[in-house]
Enzyme design. Structure first.
Site, short mmCIF file in Angstrom:
data_model
loop_
_atom_site.label_atom_id
_atom_site.label_comp_id
_atom_site.label_asym_id
_atom_site.label_seq_id
_atom_site.Cartn_x
_atom_site.Cartn_y
_atom_site.Cartn_z
N THR A 47 52.48 89.93 0.12
CA THR A 47 53.25 90.02 1.36
C THR A 47 54.71 90.33 1.04
OG1 THR A 47 51.80 88.36 2.35
CG2 THR A 47 53.91 88.75 3.44
N VAL A 238 55.16 81.82 26.32
CA VAL A 238 54.50 83.04 26.77
C VAL A 238 53.05 82.71 27.04
CG1 VAL A 238 53.81 85.37 26.07
CG2 VAL A 238 56.08 84.49 25.44
N ILE A 272 55.56 83.77 15.49
CA ILE A 272 55.54 82.32 15.77
C ILE A 272 55.04 81.53 14.56
CG2 ILE A 272 55.29 82.57 18.27
CD1 ILE A 272 52.25 81.90 17.80
N GLY A 273 55.17 82.09 13.39
CA GLY A 273 54.78 81.38 12.17
C GLY A 273 53.67 82.10 11.44
N ARG A 274 53.32 81.59 10.28
CA ARG A 274 52.25 82.18 9.48
C ARG A 274 51.23 81.10 9.15
NH1 ARG A 274 53.12 87.14 7.37
NH2 ARG A 274 51.96 86.72 5.46
N ALA A 321 58.92 82.89 -0.97
CA ALA A 321 58.55 83.54 -2.22
C ALA A 321 59.02 82.73 -3.43
CB ALA A 321 59.16 84.94 -2.25
N HIS A 445 89.34 83.11 -7.82
CA HIS A 445 90.13 83.46 -6.65
C HIS A 445 90.45 84.96 -6.67
CE1 HIS A 445 93.12 83.21 -3.48
NE2 HIS A 445 93.92 83.93 -4.26
P1 FAD Z 1 51.33 86.56 -0.68
O1 FAD Z 1 52.61 87.22 -1.00
O2 FAD Z 1 50.86 86.58 0.72
O3 FAD Z 1 50.25 87.28 -1.61
C1 FAD Z 1 48.89 87.02 -1.53
C2 FAD Z 1 48.12 88.20 -2.08
O4 FAD Z 1 46.76 87.81 -2.25
C3 FAD Z 1 48.09 89.42 -1.17
O5 FAD Z 1 48.28 90.58 -1.91
C4 FAD Z 1 46.67 89.38 -0.59
O6 FAD Z 1 46.16 90.65 -0.22
C5 FAD Z 1 45.91 88.84 -1.78
N1 FAD Z 1 44.62 88.24 -1.46
C6 FAD Z 1 44.31 87.37 -0.48
N2 FAD Z 1 43.01 87.01 -0.55
C7 FAD Z 1 42.51 87.68 -1.61
C8 FAD Z 1 41.23 87.72 -2.22
N3 FAD Z 1 40.21 87.00 -1.76
N4 FAD Z 1 41.06 88.51 -3.29
C9 FAD Z 1 42.07 89.26 -3.79
N5 FAD Z 1 43.30 89.24 -3.27
C10 FAD Z 1 43.51 88.46 -2.20
N6 FAD Z 1 60.19 84.64 1.64
C11 FAD Z 1 61.36 84.49 0.99
O7 FAD Z 1 61.45 83.62 0.12
N7 FAD Z 1 62.44 85.26 1.28
C12 FAD Z 1 62.41 86.22 2.23
O8 FAD Z 1 63.40 86.92 2.46
C13 FAD Z 1 61.19 86.42 2.93
N8 FAD Z 1 61.10 87.37 3.87
C14 FAD Z 1 59.90 87.56 4.52
C15 FAD Z 1 59.84 88.52 5.52
C16 FAD Z 1 58.66 88.73 6.20
C17 FAD Z 1 58.60 89.80 7.26
C18 FAD Z 1 57.51 87.97 5.87
C19 FAD Z 1 56.20 88.22 6.58
C20 FAD Z 1 57.56 86.99 4.89
C21 FAD Z 1 58.77 86.77 4.21
N9 FAD Z 1 58.88 85.78 3.23
C22 FAD Z 1 60.08 85.59 2.59
C23 FAD Z 1 57.75 84.92 2.86
C24 FAD Z 1 57.10 85.43 1.57
O9 FAD Z 1 56.68 86.76 1.75
C25 FAD Z 1 55.92 84.55 1.20
O10 FAD Z 1 56.34 83.20 1.13
C26 FAD Z 1 55.36 84.94 -0.15
O11 FAD Z 1 54.92 86.28 -0.15
C27 FAD Z 1 54.19 84.04 -0.53
O12 FAD Z 1 53.67 84.43 -1.76
P2 FAD Z 1 52.15 84.17 -2.15
O13 FAD Z 1 51.99 84.69 -3.53
O14 FAD Z 1 51.79 82.76 -1.88
O15 FAD Z 1 51.28 85.05 -1.13
P1 NAI Z 2 58.96 80.28 11.76
O1 NAI Z 2 58.13 79.10 11.54
O2 NAI Z 2 60.19 80.48 10.96
O3 NAI Z 2 59.40 80.37 13.28
C1 NAI Z 2 58.47 80.43 14.32
C2 NAI Z 2 59.18 80.11 15.62
O4 NAI Z 2 58.29 80.36 16.68
C3 NAI Z 2 59.61 78.66 15.72
O5 NAI Z 2 60.93 78.60 16.20
C4 NAI Z 2 58.61 78.07 16.71
O6 NAI Z 2 59.14 76.99 17.45
C5 NAI Z 2 58.36 79.26 17.58
N1 NAI Z 2 57.08 79.23 18.30
C6 NAI Z 2 55.90 78.73 17.89
N2 NAI Z 2 54.96 78.92 18.83
C7 NAI Z 2 55.58 79.54 19.88
C8 NAI Z 2 55.14 80.02 21.14
N3 NAI Z 2 53.88 79.90 21.52
N4 NAI Z 2 56.04 80.64 21.94
C9 NAI Z 2 57.32 80.78 21.55
N5 NAI Z 2 57.79 80.35 20.37
C10 NAI Z 2 56.92 79.75 19.53
O7 NAI Z 2 57.95 81.52 11.60
P2 NAI Z 2 58.21 83.07 11.42
O8 NAI Z 2 59.54 83.47 11.90
O9 NAI Z 2 57.00 83.73 11.98
O10 NAI Z 2 58.18 83.22 9.85
C11 NAI Z 2 57.07 82.74 9.10
C12 NAI Z 2 57.51 82.28 7.77
O11 NAI Z 2 57.80 83.39 6.93
C13 NAI Z 2 58.82 81.48 7.78
O12 NAI Z 2 58.61 80.15 8.12
C14 NAI Z 2 59.26 81.62 6.38
O13 NAI Z 2 58.59 80.67 5.61
C15 NAI Z 2 58.80 83.02 6.00
N6 NAI Z 2 59.93 83.95 6.07
C16 NAI Z 2 61.03 83.72 5.30
C17 NAI Z 2 62.11 84.54 5.37
C18 NAI Z 2 63.31 84.22 4.55
O14 NAI Z 2 63.21 83.41 3.66
N7 NAI Z 2 64.45 84.82 4.82
C19 NAI Z 2 62.13 85.73 6.23
C20 NAI Z 2 60.95 85.86 7.01
C21 NAI Z 2 59.89 85.01 6.90
#
Ligand code: FAD
Ligand code: NAI
Length: 466
Positions: A47, A238, A272-274, A321, A445
């Site tokens: 991801t 919503v 709304i979360g993951r 991550a 500074h």
């Molecule tokens: P993932 O990165 O989800 O990787 C899992 C992998 O396993 C994927 O490639 C998937 O396809 C694979 N997989 C799953 N099941 C199987 C299977 N059965 N066999 C083979 N492969 C499989 N975190 C930060 O710290 N900083 C950020 O700025 C940040 N920004 C984000 C922005 C967005 C839009 C999103 C959605 C997330 C963001 N995150 C951020 C969160 C971060 O991406 C995740 O916390 C991180 O990727 C988790 O790592 P992971 O290795 O646990 O899983």
């Molecule tokens: P989040 O958990 O950060 O925020 C979800 C928000 O949705 C909360 O404020 C919650 O109260 C609200 N919510 C939940 N149900 C709702 C509903 N039915 N209607 C309206 N609001 C509702 O989740 P988000 O933004 O989806 O991100 C998922 C995760 O991905 C983060 O928690 C974070 O761990 C990771 N992430 C990290 C980033 C970073 O480190 N900069 C960037 C993007 C994602």
């Protein structure tokens, strides 16, 4: 069926999985990483690299410069009239992502990790099946990550109603975008599209934004984003969505009760979360039952099944991550017979909006709830010389330290580039530093980092520059 034996087979190639694989290779373990790619792609990085951290930061960076060029450059004596080229903005994002995923591929080769493409399924103790091939493993590490959570009545079609993946690749700048969820994804990607020209409305269930962040930071961020033109509708839920070819009608109701209303937008982002992802993983074959929310429970990364470990988003804790990466190293070191360790009290969080928000350790609300006596020191960027000459004075740094021992318990900051500054306090907290240690450490500074020192001085009431 051919069978290859590995010391460790890692399922998932995101920050958890790929770092585990690299560390295993470094420690001389025979390692394989099974990854099925994200969204039909066949690249490593999970991801984070493909549809998360990296592409979102690419768009945040580009859109930030676009807005600066339009609004701030003239004040610096630079006259430009920026014009958006969305195709090129998306292209540079894709190129950076591709370079990063190839980088992981290179690191696998360098560390002699076998990359096995496809979906992995655990078929019993020490067995992982991938596309007809069976891998025998002394240890299996589950690092399958997470996926966006859904909402009843709001169907993601990736056309008009998108999740974060769709929002990273919209074909046009929406005239209006409704974001459901004022969390990190909603505010980061909402910021991207607002800067590029969309009218952004954020609908949030709670009566505050960014739950988990210190309330004072959340308020300051909301104030700032509102000033930039983002509209917040807090305490609203919503209840349904009707999609046409060109727009979406959302039904929204106050959580506290009251009349429903309809909001129209040409795009909707559901954020709304993951939730943890374990589909088709064969957990039952080794007797693992995820918890109610789907997370795999672990004790020091060991699951309830012997020889099966789990790290990253699929386990409890912040879905970040760098948390996945720390767990990857600790888990593999433990498997290799070393002592793995993660300090869960020192995992920083960052929201990459403008201004950025960063924190580590306890919030004021958490300390109050624990009944822990603490002192606070605060320093505004309006009093920081570097911020002043750069015309970027928004925000502050707040340091919370134990009232008796002076140990730093939490640090909360909002302002440009604070993502690059919070690491200093992570190191300080790893060494269990007192606020005075930071207050008496020489900082360069003129830099924004001087605000970190001045805020620490504030804990004992001797901030000198504000
Ligand atoms: P993932 O990165 O989800 O990787 C899992 C992998 O396993 C994927 O490639 C998937 O396809 C694979 N997989 C799953 N099941 C199987 C299977 N059965 N066999 C083979 N492969 C499989 N975190 C930060 O710290 N900083 C950020 O700025 C940040 N920004 C984000 C922005 C967005 C839009 C999103 C959605 C997330 C963001 N995150 C951020 C969160 C971060 O991406 C995740 O916390 C991180 O990727 C988790 O790592 P992971 O290795 O646990 O899983
Ligand atoms: P989040 O958990 O950060 O925020 C979800 C928000 O949705 C909360 O404020 C919650 O109260 C609200 N919510 C939940 N149900 C709702 C509903 N039915 N209607 C309206 N609001 C509702 O989740 P988000 O933004 O989806 O991100 C998922 C995760 O991905 C983060 O928690 C974070 O761990 C990771 N992430 C990290 C980033 C970073 O480190 N900069 C960037 C993007 C994602």
């Amino acid at each position: 069926m051919a069978e290859t034996t590995y010391d460790v087979v890692i399922i998932g190639g995101g920050p958890g999985g790929y770092n585990a694989a690299i560390r295993a290779g470094q420690l001389g373990l025979k390692a394989a990483c099974v990854d099925k790619g994200v969204n039909g792609g066949a690249t490593l990085g999970g991801t984070c690299l493909n549809v998360g951290c990296m592409p979102s930061k690419a768009l945040l960076h580009a859109s930030e410069l676009f807005e600066m060029a339009a609004k701030d450059f003239a004040g610096l004596g630079i006259e430009v009239a920026p014009k958006l080229n969305l195709v090129q903005m998306m292209q540079q994002k894709a190129e950076s992502v591709s370079a990063l995923t190839k980088g992981v591929e290179f690191l696998f080769k360098k560390n002699k990790v076998d990359w096995i493409k496809g979906a992995g399924k655990i078929t019993g103790p020490g067995k992982v099946e991938v596309g007809g091939q069976t891998l025998a493993a002394k240890a299996i590490v589950i690092a399958t990550g997470s996926e966006p959570a859904g909402l009843a009545g709001v169907t993601v079609d990736q056309k008009r109603i998108v999740d974060s993946t769709g929002a990273l690749s919209l074909p046009e700048v929406p005239k209006s975008l409704v974001v459901i969820g004022a969390g990190i994804i909603g505010l980061e990607l909402g910021s991207v599209w607002r800067r590029l020209g969309a009218k952004v409305t954020v609908v949030e269930f709670l009566d505050r934004i960014t739950p988990g962040a210190d309330a004072e930071l959340a308020k300051a961020l909301q104030r700032s984003l509102t000033k930039q033109g983002m509209e917040f509708r807090l305490g609203q839920k919503v209840t349904g969505a009707k999609t046409s070819k060109t727009s979406v009608a959302l039904t929204v109701e106050p959580v506290a009760g009251g009349a429903a209303e309809t909001i129209e937008a040409d795009y909707v982002l559901l954020a709304i979360g993951r939730r943890p992802y374990t589909e088709g993983l064969g957990l039952e074959s080794v007797g693992i039952t995820p918890d109610k929310r789907g997370f795999i429970e672990t004790d020091h990364w060991q699951t309830s099944a012997e020889g099966v470990w789990a790290i990253g988003d699929v386990t409890l804790g912040p879905m970040l991550a760098h948390k996945a990466e720390e767990e990857a190293v600790a888990c593999i070191e433990t498997i290799a017979g070393h002592v793995g360790h993660v300090n869960y009290g020192v995992i920083p969080s960052v929201i990459y909006t403008w201004p950025e928000v960063a924190w580590v350790g306890k919030t004021e609300e958490e300390l109050k709830a624990e009944g822990r006596a603490y002192k606070a020191g605060k320093f505004p960027f309006t009093a920081n010389s570097r911020a002043k000459i750069n015309h970027e004075t928004e925000g502050f740094v707040k340091v919370l330290a134990d009232a008796v021992t002076d140990e730093v318990l939490g640090v909360h900051m909002i302002g440009p580039q604070v993502s690059e500054m919070v690491g200093e306090y992570c190191v300080a907290m790893e060494f269990r530093a007192a606020s005075e240690d930071v207050a008496r450490t020489c900082h360069p500074h003129p830099t924004r980092s001087e605000a970190l020192k001045q805020a620490a001085m504030g804990v004992e009431g001797w901030t000198m520059q504000a």
